[in-house]
Scaffold this motif. Structure first.
Motif, PDB file in Angstrom:
ATOM      1  N   THR A  99      -2.217   6.380  -3.966  1.00  0.00           N
ATOM      2  CA  THR A  99      -3.140   7.511  -3.957  1.00  0.00           C
ATOM      3  C   THR A  99      -2.789   8.568  -2.916  1.00  0.00           C
ATOM      4  N   TYR A 145       3.776  -3.359  -0.032  1.00  0.00           N
ATOM      5  CA  TYR A 145       3.730  -3.694  -1.459  1.00  0.00           C
ATOM      6  C   TYR A 145       5.134  -3.878  -2.012  1.00  0.00           C
ATOM      7  N   GLN A 169      -5.513  -0.689  -6.535  1.00  0.00           N
ATOM      8  CA  GLN A 169      -4.500  -1.688  -6.264  1.00  0.00           C
ATOM      9  C   GLN A 169      -3.133  -1.144  -6.654  1.00  0.00           C
ATOM     10  N   VAL A 170      -2.198  -1.227  -5.715  1.00  0.00           N
ATOM     11  CA  VAL A 170      -0.833  -0.760  -5.982  1.00  0.00           C
ATOM     12  C   VAL A 170      -0.077  -1.814  -6.777  1.00  0.00           C
ATOM     13  N   GLN A 171       0.588  -1.380  -7.818  1.00  0.00           N
ATOM     14  CA  GLN A 171       1.432  -2.262  -8.616  1.00  0.00           C
ATOM     15  C   GLN A 171       2.797  -1.627  -8.805  1.00  0.00           C
ATOM     16  N   SER A 194       2.092   2.288  -9.716  1.00  0.00           N
ATOM     17  CA  SER A 194       0.759   2.789 -10.008  1.00  0.00           C
ATOM     18  C   SER A 194      -0.176   2.450  -8.850  1.00  0.00           C
ATOM     19  N   GLY A 195      -1.218   3.255  -8.697  1.00  0.00           N
ATOM     20  CA  GLY A 195      -2.195   2.992  -7.661  1.00  0.00           C
ATOM     21  C   GLY A 195      -1.879   3.581  -6.298  1.00  0.00           C
ATOM     22  N   ASN A 223      -1.107  10.017 -10.952  1.00  0.00           N
ATOM     23  CA  ASN A 223      -1.425   8.640 -10.561  1.00  0.00           C
ATOM     24  C   ASN A 223      -0.261   7.660 -10.688  1.00  0.00           C
ATOM     25  N   THR A 224       0.925   8.126 -11.017  1.00  0.00           N
ATOM     26  CA  THR A 224       2.055   7.219 -11.163  1.00  0.00           C
ATOM     27  C   THR A 224       3.299   7.805 -10.518  1.00  0.00           C
TER      28      THR A 224
END
Length: 130
Positions: free
Chosen positions: A28, A119, A1-3, A25-26, A76-77
């Motif tokens: 990919t 997002y 899940q993208v945040q 975050s999230g 990952n960030t």
């Protein structure tokens, strides 16, 4: 899940500067676009600046050379920044960090369309007084 989480907003006087940050975050994919949008009271959301994974940037023409978008990444960030200089009262708005540009919007001005982004962060308020 993208945040997406924005920070750095605040109140400044005309001519001042602010630096907005966004932690994503999230995400990919190695191929990505990120952008800043803003929305002033009573107005529609508008694109401010965008950057892709190659570091290629675009700006809305109304910004001129007052803002600079940049990015950084760690495992990952992703980190998105917006350096805003020579701020004007008309820059007062809620600023949003966005990512995941729809493939149907991969044309010159597509990034400016708010519906093209999947997002959104919660936003950070920027207020510029005269």
């Amino acid at each position: 899940q993208v945040q997406l989480v924005e920070s750095g907003g605040g109140s400044v006087q005309s001519g001042g500067s602010l630096r907005l940050s966004c932690t994503a975050s999230g995400v990919t994919s190695s191929y990505y676009y990120m952008a800043w949008f803003r929305q002033a009271p009573g107005k529609e959301r508008e694109g401010v600046a965008t950057i892709d994974n190659h570091g290629i940037t675009r700006y809305d023409y109304s910004i001129g050379n007052r803002f600079t978008v940049s990015q950084d990444n760690a495992k990952n960030t992703l980190y998105l920044y917006l350096q805003m200089d020579n701020l004007k009262p008309e820059d007062t708005a809620m600023y949003y960090c966005v990512t995941e540009l729809s493939p149907r919007c991969l044309w010159g001005g597509g990034w400016l369309i708010s519906d093209c982004w999947d997002y959104w962060g919660q936003g950070t308020q920027v207020t510029v007084s005269s």
